[in-house]
Design a protein around this motif. Structure first.
Motif, PDB file in Angstrom:
ATOM      1  N   GLY A  26     -22.317   1.998 -43.299  1.00 58.42           N
ATOM      2  CA  GLY A  26     -22.739   3.318 -43.524  1.00 58.42           C
ATOM      3  C   GLY A  26     -23.984   3.822 -43.796  1.00 58.42           C
ATOM      4  N   CYS A  27     -24.562   3.497 -44.509  1.00 61.93           N
ATOM      5  CA  CYS A  27     -25.636   3.175 -45.698  1.00 61.93           C
ATOM      6  C   CYS A  27     -26.397   2.278 -44.705  1.00 61.93           C
ATOM      7  CB  CYS A  27     -25.084   2.780 -46.510  1.00 61.93           C
ATOM      8  SG  CYS A  27     -26.588   3.233 -47.852  1.00 61.93           S
ATOM      9  N   ASN A  28     -26.479   1.537 -44.408  1.00 58.76           N
ATOM     10  CA  ASN A  28     -27.386   1.079 -44.168  1.00 58.76           C
ATOM     11  C   ASN A  28     -27.737   1.362 -42.517  1.00 58.76           C
ATOM     12  OD1 ASN A  28     -27.188  -2.000 -45.965  1.00 58.76           O
ATOM     13  ND2 ASN A  28     -25.744  -2.874 -44.320  1.00 58.76           N
ATOM     14  N   ALA A  29     -26.259   2.018 -42.409  1.00 59.76           N
ATOM     15  CA  ALA A  29     -27.195   2.550 -40.240  1.00 59.76           C
ATOM     16  C   ALA A  29     -28.104   3.667 -40.765  1.00 59.76           C
ATOM     17  CB  ALA A  29     -25.755   3.247 -39.876  1.00 59.76           C
ATOM     18  N   ALA A  30     -27.717   4.339 -41.853  1.00 61.29           N
ATOM     19  CA  ALA A  30     -28.414   5.640 -42.145  1.00 61.29           C
ATOM     20  C   ALA A  30     -30.223   5.359 -42.810  1.00 61.29           C
ATOM     21  CB  ALA A  30     -27.814   6.316 -43.793  1.00 61.29           C
ATOM     22  N   GLU A  60     -17.433   9.860 -54.393  1.00 54.26           N
ATOM     23  CA  GLU A  60     -16.060  10.292 -53.460  1.00 54.26           C
ATOM     24  C   GLU A  60     -15.148   9.200 -52.172  1.00 54.26           C
ATOM     25  OE1 GLU A  60     -13.967  12.947 -54.905  1.00 54.26           O
ATOM     26  OE2 GLU A  60     -15.950  13.616 -55.833  1.00 54.26           O
ATOM     27  N   ILE A  61     -15.544   8.152 -52.426  1.00 50.88           N
ATOM     28  CA  ILE A  61     -15.315   7.332 -51.358  1.00 50.88           C
ATOM     29  C   ILE A  61     -14.099   7.609 -50.560  1.00 50.88           C
ATOM     30  CG2 ILE A  61     -13.801   4.558 -50.995  1.00 50.88           C
ATOM     31  CD1 ILE A  61     -14.521   4.818 -54.551  1.00 50.88           C
ATOM     32  N   ALA A  62     -13.352   8.378 -50.688  1.00 48.07           N
ATOM     33  CA  ALA A  62     -12.740   9.122 -48.917  1.00 48.07           C
ATOM     34  C   ALA A  62     -13.386  10.268 -48.664  1.00 48.07           C
ATOM     35  CB  ALA A  62     -10.817   9.874 -49.735  1.00 48.07           C
ATOM     36  N   ASP A  63     -14.776  10.559 -48.947  1.00 45.55           N
ATOM     37  CA  ASP A  63     -15.145  11.529 -47.916  1.00 45.55           C
ATOM     38  C   ASP A  63     -16.549  11.027 -47.916  1.00 45.55           C
ATOM     39  OD1 ASP A  63     -16.406  13.668 -46.792  1.00 45.55           O
ATOM     40  OD2 ASP A  63     -17.129  14.495 -49.037  1.00 45.55           O
ATOM     41  N   GLU A  64     -16.331  10.315 -45.865  1.00 51.08           N
ATOM     42  CA  GLU A  64     -17.407   9.394 -45.620  1.00 51.08           C
ATOM     43  C   GLU A  64     -18.266  10.555 -44.539  1.00 51.08           C
ATOM     44  OE1 GLU A  64     -17.778   6.498 -41.699  1.00 51.08           O
ATOM     45  OE2 GLU A  64     -15.495   6.690 -42.089  1.00 51.08           O
ATOM     46  N   ALA A  65     -17.783  11.602 -44.553  1.00 49.27           N
ATOM     47  CA  ALA A  65     -18.947  12.843 -44.198  1.00 49.27           C
ATOM     48  C   ALA A  65     -19.958  13.122 -45.636  1.00 49.27           C
ATOM     49  CB  ALA A  65     -18.190  13.913 -43.144  1.00 49.27           C
ATOM     50  N   LEU A  88     -24.251   2.003 -54.648  1.00 51.32           N
ATOM     51  CA  LEU A  88     -22.959   1.947 -53.975  1.00 51.32           C
ATOM     52  C   LEU A  88     -21.859   1.598 -54.396  1.00 51.32           C
ATOM     53  CD1 LEU A  88     -23.855   0.239 -50.270  1.00 51.32           C
ATOM     54  CD2 LEU A  88     -24.393   2.797 -51.340  1.00 51.32           C
ATOM     55  N   ILE A  89     -20.510   2.223 -54.731  1.00 52.85           N
ATOM     56  CA  ILE A  89     -19.909   1.991 -55.217  1.00 52.85           C
ATOM     57  C   ILE A  89     -18.493   1.158 -54.620  1.00 52.85           C
ATOM     58  CG2 ILE A  89     -20.277   3.742 -57.394  1.00 52.85           C
ATOM     59  CD1 ILE A  89     -18.075   5.520 -56.258  1.00 52.85           C
TER      60      ILE A  89
END
Length: 296
Positions: free
Chosen positions: A230-234, A198-203, A222-223
């Motif tokens: 966000g992935c790098n930060a997590a 769900e690309i639009a669901d960032e949360a 990632l797609i």
């Protein structure tokens, strides 16, 4: 385990020449140049030629370059392997691995194709049989001929083949994720989590990245490029984590603690295994920091 960051692992369709060029500048740790799911049957030959040319041309900088071929049992798999192997990507990703014999066969084919010795193999873990055979698949890494160094979870295919629903928290497949993670770690393998659709669901995406990090995954596939930051930060160690890790390391490096297996640091009991974990965390943090230094 390696300290090389593999936080963000972005699939890029091999049939899209613009995407392949863009991959050289994106802040992903790893790019997967895909010949399988992202490519329609009538575009397979074009994608194969474009990916081979892209890998040969290089220019990906610090990014680890992975080429995902089609399954060796498909009409395209062996041609993919023959075209890609000799170009020497960092990794060749083998889909639909069901058992250790699949990796032995792939290793043999790579050797026959003249693949450079530095090229490794990652296995897509995406079928019911792979879940049942995770331990023996991971154990194939003991045979140098397989070149196996990592697992990539294929959660969409797992959902398709098992009927498990992709729901928040992924309760239906958490046991499979942890089984594969345990198998990978038992044999010193990298392991990358599946994609968030769900690309639009960032949360929701950030939540699942945090869950995968806490499970112990090295990163997430990632797609879309918008998911990279966000992935790098997590998956990047927090400053507080790094500071605490350095305190643990420093405590065990004190001469008076040389023979101790456990000690107190700021009122908390820590063991030598925590020092080992701390060194890896600091190593990853330093590798990430080095990448973020602007070029002169």
């Amino acid at each position: 385990m390696s300290n090389r960051p593999r936080r963000s692992v972005l699939y890029m369709p091999g049939s899209n020449a613009r995407a392949l060029e863009k991959a050289r500048a994106l802040p992903a740790d790893v790019v997967i140049l895909d010949l399988e799911d992202a490519v329609a049957p009538d575009a397979k030959a074009t994608a194969r030629a474009q990916v081979a040319a892209a890998v040969t041309a290089g220019g990906f900088g610090h990014r680890e370059v992975v080429a995902r071929i089609n399954g060796l049992e498909t009409p395209w798999g062996m041609a993919d392997l023959a075209a890609i192997a000799a170009t020497g990507p960092d990794v060749i990703l083998i889909p639909k691995v069901n058992k250790s014999d699949d990796l032995i066969a792939a290793g043999r084919a790579l050797a026959e194709a003249g693949t450079p010795g530095r090229t490794r193999v990652w296995a897509m873990m995406e079928t019911p049989l792979a879940m049942l055979n995770a331990a023996t698949i991971a154990a194939a890494a003991a045979d140098p001929a397989t070149r196996l160094s990592g697992f990539v979870m294929g959660t969409n295919d797992l959902a398709k083949e098992t009927g498990a629903r992709l729901v928040p928290g992924r309760a239906p497949m958490n046991s499979w994720l942890m089984t594969c993670l345990a198998a990978a770690r038992a044999h010193g393998l990298v392991i990358i989590d599946g994609v968030w659709n769900e690309i639009a669901d960032e949360a929701g995406f950030i939540r699942e990245c945090a869950e995968a990090r806490d499970m112990g995954f090295d990163g997430k596939t990632l797609i879309h490029p918008n998911q990279i930051a966000g992935c790098n930060a997590a998956f990047s160690p927090a400053e507080t984590e790094v500071a605490w890790a350095r305190k643990i390391i420093a405590a065990f490096e004190q001469p008076e603690n040389a023979a101790k297996g456990a000690l107190q640091v700021e009122g908390r009991m820590v063991e030598r295994l925590h020092a080992d974990m701390a060194r890896r965390l600091v190593g990853i943090a330093e590798a990430i920091a080095e990448r973020e230094i602007p070029a002169a």
